[in-house]
Design an enzyme around this catalytic site. Structure first.
Site, PDB file in Angstrom:
ATOM      1  N   TYR A  52       0.814  -1.223   0.000  1.00  0.00           N
ATOM      2  CA  TYR A  52       0.000   0.000   0.000  1.00  0.00           C
ATOM      3  C   TYR A  52       0.846   1.271   0.000  1.00  0.00           C
ATOM      4  CZ  TYR A  52      -4.160  -2.772   0.145  1.00  0.00           C
ATOM      5  OH  TYR A  52      -5.158  -3.651  -0.210  1.00  0.00           O
ATOM      6  N   GLN A  68     -15.300   2.262  -6.214  1.00  0.00           N
ATOM      7  CA  GLN A  68     -14.529   1.182  -5.594  1.00  0.00           C
ATOM      8  C   GLN A  68     -13.059   1.570  -5.549  1.00  0.00           C
ATOM      9  OE1 GLN A  68     -16.005  -2.868  -7.356  1.00  0.00           O
ATOM     10  NE2 GLN A  68     -16.452  -1.285  -8.859  1.00  0.00           N
ATOM     11  N   ASP A 106      -8.015   5.750  -4.998  1.00  0.00           N
ATOM     12  CA  ASP A 106      -6.999   6.729  -5.424  1.00  0.00           C
ATOM     13  C   ASP A 106      -7.393   8.186  -5.173  1.00  0.00           C
ATOM     14  OD1 ASP A 106      -8.809   7.390  -7.581  1.00  0.00           O
ATOM     15  OD2 ASP A 106      -7.937   5.789  -8.800  1.00  0.00           O
ATOM     16  N   HIS A 154     -14.663   1.443  -0.826  1.00  0.00           N
ATOM     17  CA  HIS A 154     -13.551   0.550  -0.458  1.00  0.00           C
ATOM     18  C   HIS A 154     -12.436   1.273   0.294  1.00  0.00           C
ATOM     19  CE1 HIS A 154     -14.579  -2.741  -3.692  1.00  0.00           C
ATOM     20  NE2 HIS A 154     -15.432  -2.694  -2.702  1.00  0.00           N
ATOM     21  N   CYS A 159      -5.753   3.302  13.295  1.00  0.00           N
ATOM     22  CA  CYS A 159      -5.073   2.420  14.242  1.00  0.00           C
ATOM     23  C   CYS A 159      -5.894   1.143  14.409  1.00  0.00           C
ATOM     24  CB  CYS A 159      -4.922   3.135  15.583  1.00  0.00           C
ATOM     25  SG  CYS A 159      -4.277   2.051  16.874  1.00  0.00           S
ATOM     26  N   CYS A 203       0.840   3.810  16.079  1.00  0.00           N
ATOM     27  CA  CYS A 203      -0.066   4.836  16.598  1.00  0.00           C
ATOM     28  C   CYS A 203       0.584   5.580  17.763  1.00  0.00           C
ATOM     29  CB  CYS A 203      -1.370   4.172  17.055  1.00  0.00           C
ATOM     30  SG  CYS A 203      -2.531   5.295  17.828  1.00  0.00           S
ATOM     31  N   SER A 230     -14.969  -4.613 -13.550  1.00  0.00           N
ATOM     32  CA  SER A 230     -15.151  -5.937 -14.146  1.00  0.00           C
ATOM     33  C   SER A 230     -16.427  -6.632 -13.683  1.00  0.00           C
ATOM     34  CB  SER A 230     -13.936  -6.810 -13.823  1.00  0.00           C
ATOM     35  OG  SER A 230     -13.771  -6.891 -12.420  1.00  0.00           O
ATOM     36  N   ASN A 275     -16.946   0.497 -20.697  1.00  0.00           N
ATOM     37  CA  ASN A 275     -15.868  -0.415 -20.284  1.00  0.00           C
ATOM     38  C   ASN A 275     -15.072  -0.895 -21.489  1.00  0.00           C
ATOM     39  OD1 ASN A 275     -15.568  -1.377 -17.387  1.00  0.00           O
ATOM     40  ND2 ASN A 275     -15.040  -3.249 -18.489  1.00  0.00           N
ATOM     41  N   LEU A 276     -13.802  -1.162 -21.239  1.00  0.00           N
ATOM     42  CA  LEU A 276     -12.923  -1.647 -22.301  1.00  0.00           C
ATOM     43  C   LEU A 276     -13.400  -2.999 -22.833  1.00  0.00           C
ATOM     44  CD1 LEU A 276     -10.424  -0.335 -23.463  1.00  0.00           C
ATOM     45  CD2 LEU A 276      -9.028  -1.633 -21.849  1.00  0.00           C
TER      46      LEU A 276
HETATM   47  P1  OAD Z   1     -10.866  -4.775 -12.248  1.00  0.00           P
HETATM   48  O1  OAD Z   1      -9.393  -4.764 -12.499  1.00  0.00           O
HETATM   49  O2  OAD Z   1     -11.482  -6.032 -11.779  1.00  0.00           O
HETATM   50  O3  OAD Z   1     -11.627  -4.329 -13.566  1.00  0.00           O
HETATM   51  C1  OAD Z   1     -11.243  -3.199 -14.318  1.00  0.00           C
HETATM   52  C2  OAD Z   1     -12.157  -3.097 -15.519  1.00  0.00           C
HETATM   53  O4  OAD Z   1     -11.861  -1.885 -16.197  1.00  0.00           O
HETATM   54  C3  OAD Z   1     -11.995  -4.230 -16.551  1.00  0.00           C
HETATM   55  O5  OAD Z   1     -13.266  -4.722 -16.889  1.00  0.00           O
HETATM   56  C4  OAD Z   1     -11.315  -3.547 -17.738  1.00  0.00           C
HETATM   57  O6  OAD Z   1     -11.737  -4.099 -18.975  1.00  0.00           O
HETATM   58  C5  OAD Z   1     -11.793  -2.122 -17.595  1.00  0.00           C
HETATM   59  N1  OAD Z   1     -10.877  -1.104 -18.148  1.00  0.00           N
HETATM   60  C6  OAD Z   1      -9.527  -1.103 -18.218  1.00  0.00           C
HETATM   61  N2  OAD Z   1      -9.059   0.028 -18.766  1.00  0.00           N
HETATM   62  C7  OAD Z   1     -10.156   0.798 -19.059  1.00  0.00           C
HETATM   63  C8  OAD Z   1     -10.344   2.094 -19.655  1.00  0.00           C
HETATM   64  N3  OAD Z   1      -9.321   2.846 -20.035  1.00  0.00           N
HETATM   65  N4  OAD Z   1     -11.615   2.536 -19.791  1.00  0.00           N
HETATM   66  C9  OAD Z   1     -12.669   1.778 -19.384  1.00  0.00           C
HETATM   67  N5  OAD Z   1     -12.545   0.565 -18.844  1.00  0.00           N
HETATM   68  C10 OAD Z   1     -11.305   0.066 -18.668  1.00  0.00           C
HETATM   69  O7  OAD Z   1     -11.157  -3.557 -11.224  1.00  0.00           O
HETATM   70  P2  OAD Z   1     -12.456  -3.297 -10.322  1.00  0.00           P
HETATM   71  O8  OAD Z   1     -13.675  -3.790 -11.004  1.00  0.00           O
HETATM   72  O9  OAD Z   1     -12.401  -1.879  -9.903  1.00  0.00           O
HETATM   73  O10 OAD Z   1     -10.911  -4.104  -4.185  1.00  0.00           O
HETATM   74  O11 OAD Z   1     -12.141  -4.219  -9.089  1.00  0.00           O
HETATM   75  C11 OAD Z   1     -13.034  -4.204  -8.011  1.00  0.00           C
HETATM   76  C12 OAD Z   1     -12.308  -4.377  -6.684  1.00  0.00           C
HETATM   77  O12 OAD Z   1     -11.486  -5.549  -6.757  1.00  0.00           O
HETATM   78  C13 OAD Z   1     -11.325  -3.277  -6.366  1.00  0.00           C
HETATM   79  O13 OAD Z   1     -11.940  -2.187  -5.731  1.00  0.00           O
HETATM   80  C14 OAD Z   1     -10.339  -3.945  -5.467  1.00  0.00           C
HETATM   81  C15 OAD Z   1     -10.188  -5.250  -6.211  1.00  0.00           C
HETATM   82  O14 OAD Z   1      -9.773  -6.330  -5.476  1.00  0.00           O
HETATM   83  C16 OAD Z   1     -10.120  -4.063  -3.080  1.00  0.00           C
HETATM   84  O15 OAD Z   1      -8.899  -3.918  -3.124  1.00  0.00           O
HETATM   85  C17 OAD Z   1     -10.853  -4.194  -1.823  1.00  0.00           C
HETATM   86 ZN    ZN Z   2      -4.059   3.653  18.546  1.00  0.00          ZN
END
Ligand code: OAD
Ligand code: ZN
Length: 240
Positions: free
Chosen positions: A62, A97, A100, A115, A123, A144, A184, A208-209
């Site tokens: 992280y 989700q 950043d 998220h 802490c 902490c 995704s 979405n891509l």
């Molecule tokens: P994913 O990596 O699972 O999915 C990203 C999606 O964005 C895919 O379907 C890609 O095709 C699409 N993509 C990539 N580049 C793109 C672009 N330029 N324009 C549009 N679409 C694009 O990411 P998330 O769905 O966000 O959680 O994942 C969900 C959660 O899983 C995250 O919040 C994280 C992860 O584990 C935690 O860390 C708790």
């Molecule tokens: Zn503390």
């Protein structure tokens, strides 16, 4: 660009964003080729158990992502959603989700970071909250000042409860339009928001891509990069 509707300022629009909207800012997604989960096993860095057994490794992961942030700039996809909030004001919400903080950086205010955030920590013992910039990140595991406990990133890990679920539920049920960008559709509960809004009568749009897993619930799908598609869609929707 073809789209089936225009927006009135009284329409309630909810947007769900995932890692894909930040891809054009240079941030890695999770599940694409060369995504974060290709180099890291989820259970080693993104679970409470991982933090118990190997907090150094979790912090390393992280911290790397946090230290990247100053170089990361929002892209036209983020700016388009800012334009949409300026037009709809209180009838607009982003549920993200992403951890950043880029939606806030372009000035969106009605944002729910379900998220957590790379820019915060807390802490694990006394639950005091910190901005990342307030704590000493030089030790392998930041400590902490108040109680000596281990500080952890304020990220919702697998097996933990996402933030704002009650608020989100209320917002989803009122949505006239639900837009899903760059996710995704694999991680619950966010993956279910499409079904919920659709069953409640909302018109659903996807950008979405690739087709996400839950594409069957999308009424209007736009395949491609959100940084290219969203600015055009928003201009049509708000009549610019
Ligand atoms: P994913 O990596 O699972 O999915 C990203 C999606 O964005 C895919 O379907 C890609 O095709 C699409 N993509 C990539 N580049 C793109 C672009 N330029 N324009 C549009 N679409 C694009 O990411 P998330 O769905 O966000 O959680 O994942 C969900 C959660 O899983 C995250 O919040 C994280 C992860 O584990 C935690 O860390 C708790
Ligand atoms: Zn503390």
């Amino acid at each position: 660009m073809e789209t089936k509707f225009k927006l009135k300022q009284s329409d309630k629009v909810v947007v769900l964003t995932g890692a894909g909207i930040s891809a054009e800012s240079g941030l890695k997604t999770f599940r694409d080729h060369d995504g974060l989960w290709e180099n890291h096993r989820v259970e080693r860095v993104a679970t409470p158990e991982a933090f118990q057994s190997n907090p150094e490794l979790v912090w390393k992961f992280y911290k790397q992502r946090y230290f990247q942030l100053p170089e990361v700039k929002p892209n036209p996809g983020h700016f388009a959603l800012k334009k949409l909030e300026d037009y709809l004001e209180k009838n607009f919400f982003i549920i993200t989700q992403n951890v950043d903080g880029l939606h806030y950086l372009v000035g969106n205010e009605r944002v729910l970071e379900m998220h957590g955030s790379l820019r915060r920590s807390f802490c694990s013992k006394c639950k005091s909250k910190f901005k990342m910039e307030e704590i000493d990140l030089s030790p392998a595991i930041p400590v902490c000042e108040k109680c000596g406990g281990n500080i952890r990133p304020d990220i919702v890990w697998f097996g933990e409860m996402p933030y704002f679920l009650d608020e989100i539920d209320e917002i989803l049920r009122k949505a006239d339009y639900f837009l899903v960008v760059g996710t995704s559709g694999t991680v619950y509960p966010a993956a279910q928001f499409l079904n919920i809004t659709k069953y409640n009568g909302a018109f659903t749009i996807g950008v979405n891509l690739e087709k996400p897993l839950n594409v069957d619930f999308i009424d209007e799908f736009h395949k491609g990069k959100s940084g290219e598609i969203l600015p055009k869609l928003v201009d049509i929707w708000i009549g610019k």
